[in-house]
Design a protein around this motif. Structure first.
Motif, PDB file in Angstrom:
ATOM      1  N   LYS A   1      38.238 -86.711  28.940  1.00 19.25           N
ATOM      2  CA  LYS A   1      37.741 -85.762  29.944  1.00 19.25           C
ATOM      3  C   LYS A   1      38.817 -84.832  30.520  1.00 19.25           C
ATOM      4  CE  LYS A   1      37.815 -89.009  33.861  1.00 19.25           C
ATOM      5  NZ  LYS A   1      37.005 -89.686  34.870  1.00 19.25           N
ATOM      6  N   PHE A   2      40.090 -85.137  30.252  1.00 18.83           N
ATOM      7  CA  PHE A   2      41.125 -84.255  30.771  1.00 18.83           C
ATOM      8  C   PHE A   2      41.568 -83.196  29.752  1.00 18.83           C
ATOM      9  CE2 PHE A   2      41.871 -88.285  33.248  1.00 18.83           C
ATOM     10  CZ  PHE A   2      41.308 -87.803  34.421  1.00 18.83           C
TER      11      PHE A   2
ATOM     12  N   ASN B   1      32.995 -88.149  21.351  1.00 22.14           N
ATOM     13  CA  ASN B   1      34.407 -87.808  21.578  1.00 22.14           C
ATOM     14  C   ASN B   1      35.292 -88.050  20.352  1.00 22.14           C
ATOM     15  OD1 ASN B   1      34.623 -90.687  21.561  1.00 22.14           O
ATOM     16  ND2 ASN B   1      36.534 -90.464  22.704  1.00 22.14           N
ATOM     17  N   THR B   2      34.729 -88.683  19.317  1.00 18.69           N
ATOM     18  CA  THR B   2      35.567 -89.171  18.218  1.00 18.69           C
ATOM     19  C   THR B   2      35.368 -88.360  16.939  1.00 18.69           C
ATOM     20  OG1 THR B   2      35.285 -91.395  19.134  1.00 18.69           O
ATOM     21  CG2 THR B   2      36.178 -91.266  16.907  1.00 18.69           C
TER      22      THR B   2
ATOM     23  N   THR C   1      43.230 -94.538  27.985  1.00 17.29           N
ATOM     24  CA  THR C   1      42.987 -93.285  28.708  1.00 17.29           C
ATOM     25  C   THR C   1      43.909 -93.181  29.920  1.00 17.29           C
ATOM     26  OG1 THR C   1      41.304 -94.388  30.041  1.00 17.29           O
ATOM     27  CG2 THR C   1      40.524 -93.189  28.099  1.00 17.29           C
ATOM     28  N   GLN C   2      44.027 -91.956  30.384  1.00 12.97           N
ATOM     29  CA  GLN C   2      44.814 -91.707  31.596  1.00 12.97           C
ATOM     30  C   GLN C   2      43.996 -92.185  32.811  1.00 12.97           C
ATOM     31  OE1 GLN C   2      45.759 -87.560  32.025  1.00 12.97           O
ATOM     32  NE2 GLN C   2      46.939 -87.892  33.901  1.00 12.97           N
TER      33      GLN C   2
ATOM     34  N   SER D   1      30.774 -81.713  27.976  1.00 14.73           N
ATOM     35  CA  SER D   1      32.038 -80.974  27.839  1.00 14.73           C
ATOM     36  C   SER D   1      32.942 -81.589  26.762  1.00 14.73           C
ATOM     37  CB  SER D   1      32.758 -80.893  29.183  1.00 14.73           C
ATOM     38  OG  SER D   1      33.008 -82.186  29.666  1.00 14.73           O
ATOM     39  N   ILE D   2      33.013 -82.909  26.740  1.00 17.60           N
ATOM     40  CA  ILE D   2      33.877 -83.547  25.722  1.00 17.60           C
ATOM     41  C   ILE D   2      33.269 -83.315  24.332  1.00 17.60           C
ATOM     42  CG2 ILE D   2      34.805 -85.748  24.873  1.00 17.60           C
ATOM     43  CD1 ILE D   2      34.812 -86.733  27.811  1.00 17.60           C
ATOM     44  N   GLY D   3      31.946 -83.445  24.266  1.00 20.14           N
ATOM     45  CA  GLY D   3      31.267 -83.228  22.985  1.00 20.14           C
ATOM     46  C   GLY D   3      31.510 -81.827  22.444  1.00 20.14           C
ATOM     47  N   ALA D   4      31.495 -80.840  23.330  1.00 20.17           N
ATOM     48  CA  ALA D   4      31.717 -79.461  22.887  1.00 20.17           C
ATOM     49  C   ALA D   4      33.147 -79.299  22.349  1.00 20.17           C
ATOM     50  CB  ALA D   4      31.471 -78.493  24.045  1.00 20.17           C
ATOM     51  N   LEU D   5      34.106 -79.936  23.026  1.00 24.80           N
ATOM     52  CA  LEU D   5      35.502 -79.838  22.563  1.00 24.80           C
ATOM     53  C   LEU D   5      35.663 -80.511  21.205  1.00 24.80           C
ATOM     54  CD1 LEU D   5      37.606 -80.583  25.801  1.00 24.80           C
ATOM     55  CD2 LEU D   5      37.127 -78.366  24.754  1.00 24.80           C
TER      56      LEU D   5
END
Ligand code: PLP
Length: 393
Positions: free
Chosen positions: A367-368, A300-301, A16-17, A270-274
């Motif tokens: 998250k970014f 996230n996966t 990750t960043q 938010s990550i889940g929605a993306l």
């Protein structure tokens, strides 16, 4: 690669960043506060205090106590320390270890090393959805089983194993329970006491801290676990891991854990929605399906099988440098084994044939990432998959 090319990074399970706040927290220890945390002068004491706070931050995130955290260079080292340590210290009880065929190579290779040293290792199979079969686990446990090691969440599929139940079963045979939680820490709530975990590893760079720092939780309360050192020297980390402490890295890991703890539910949402948006759109492509259990999975996966394509060609197509489109970073298999030409051992263990395994791509959101990025990725993947299929038809 053109210097200005926009990167859409969807390989957050590989690394990750660094979070800017994490960088800010570690920066003083890379510059002015450079003392050795073991030096007894006040300058050293400042560094020691920073390490002490970081230890609390890491422990808090997993429901442990600070004195149960051993700082390492990452999960690979923590896994080696844990598994080899248990093998060495508990062999009077037995020489049998149980793990799962879909574990990360850091666990599998360490177990294989121990097999060469005379230990017996059972590699449990998984069902088509990536989950282990309880009856199978029960049937392989023995009185001489000293360790059961099952990862919390899989790095390729995100599949989450029922850790609490597995730990209970392991304990009922007098075995210790270890979990590689590298992918889960910082993403989902973890409490080592509630889950019954005796040993747990984590790696900073998976949760927006830098590479080269991680930790091993070694249970000291209730069923104290004793493991010998892998690295001998100055007796740091209560003798379990010698070597001058990586103060900036440790401070960064502490900050990352603290941020993850505070922002976990917001990130999950938010990550889940993306991820859900990306996945549902990509599933509209004919011949596409999800690999792994979708109910018990990291939010996230998304590991997707695009039938009739080659995942290396998809990855290349998405990171084409000959156009002005953003470079999209996705992966197939684990970054640690991506140099190998073998199909993913995780997907083949789930019953995918080689062709299907070679046609699967992992998208791991972080998250970014933004909704706009997902839209670009959806269009690009549709284009690339279509083009590749036309080429072979
Ligand atoms: N375990 C899992 C599940 C991982 O995903 C990784 C990294 O990819 C590791 C262990 C090893 O972590 P590190 O390379 O940071 O030592």
């Amino acid at each position: 690669m053109g210097a200005k090319k926009q990167v859409i990074y969807l390989d957050n399970n590989a690394t990750t960043q660094i979070d800017k706040r994490v960088l800010d927290a570690m920066m003083p220890f890379l510059t002015n506060e450079f003392a050795n945390a073991n030096s007894t002068h006040q300058f050293g004491v400042n560094a020691y205090e920073a390490v002490k706070s970081a230890r609390v931050q890491v422990a808090d995130l997993i429901g442990a106590e600070a004195h149960e955290i051993v700082f390492t260079s990452g999960s690979t080292e923590a896994i080696n320390l844990a598994i080899k340590g248990v093998a060495e210290n508990y062999q009077s009880k037995g020489k049998h270890i149980v793990t799962v065929s879909t574990e990360h190579s850091a666990v599998l290779d360490t177990c294989q090393y121990l097999e060469n040293k005379g230990f017996a290792v059972t590699y449990l199979p998984v069902k088509a959805d990536g989950l282990i079969d309880f009856k199978e686990l029960k049937s392989v446990l023995r009185d001489d089983t000293i360790l059961v090691s099952v990862m919390l969440a899989n790095n390729e599929t995100g599949v989450i194993q029922p850790i609490k139940e597995i730990a209970e079963l392991a304990h009922s045979f007098g075995a210790l329970f270890m979990s590689d939680a590298t992918q889960a820490v910082g993403k989902i709530p973890i409490n080592v006491d509630e889950l019954g975990i005796d040993l747990l590893c984590l790696s900073g760079h998976k949760l927006n801290a830098p590479k080269g720092v991680g930790a091993l939780f070694v249970r000291q309360r209730m069923n104290r676990v004793k493991i010998p050192a892998l690295l001998h020297g100055g007796g740091h980390e209560k003798g379990m891991r010698s070597g001058t402490l990586n103060v900036p890295g440790i401070v960064a890991l502490g900050a990352a854990c603290s941020i993850a703890q505070k922002e976990m539910s917001k990130n999950a949402e938010s990550i889940g929605a993306l991820r859900d948006y990306l996945e549902s759109e990509l599933l509209k492509i004919d011949g596409t399906s999800v690999n792994g259990n979708v109910e018990n999975r990291l939010y996230n996966t998304s590991n997707l099988l695009f039938r009739g394509t080659d995942s290396d060609a998809v990855i290349m197509g998405l990171s084409n440098t000959d156009n002005d489109l953003p470079l999209i970073a996705v992966s197939n298999g684990s970054a640690c084994t991506s140099a190998s030409i073998e199909p993913s051992h995780v997907l083949t263990a789930m019953g995918l044939d080689e062709i299907a395994a070679f046609s699967s791509v992992r998208f791991s959101v972080g998250k970014f990432n933004t909704k706009e990025e997902m839209d670009i990725v959806i269009d690009s993947v549709k284009d690339v998959v279509c083009t590749l299929r036309l080429m072979v038809s």
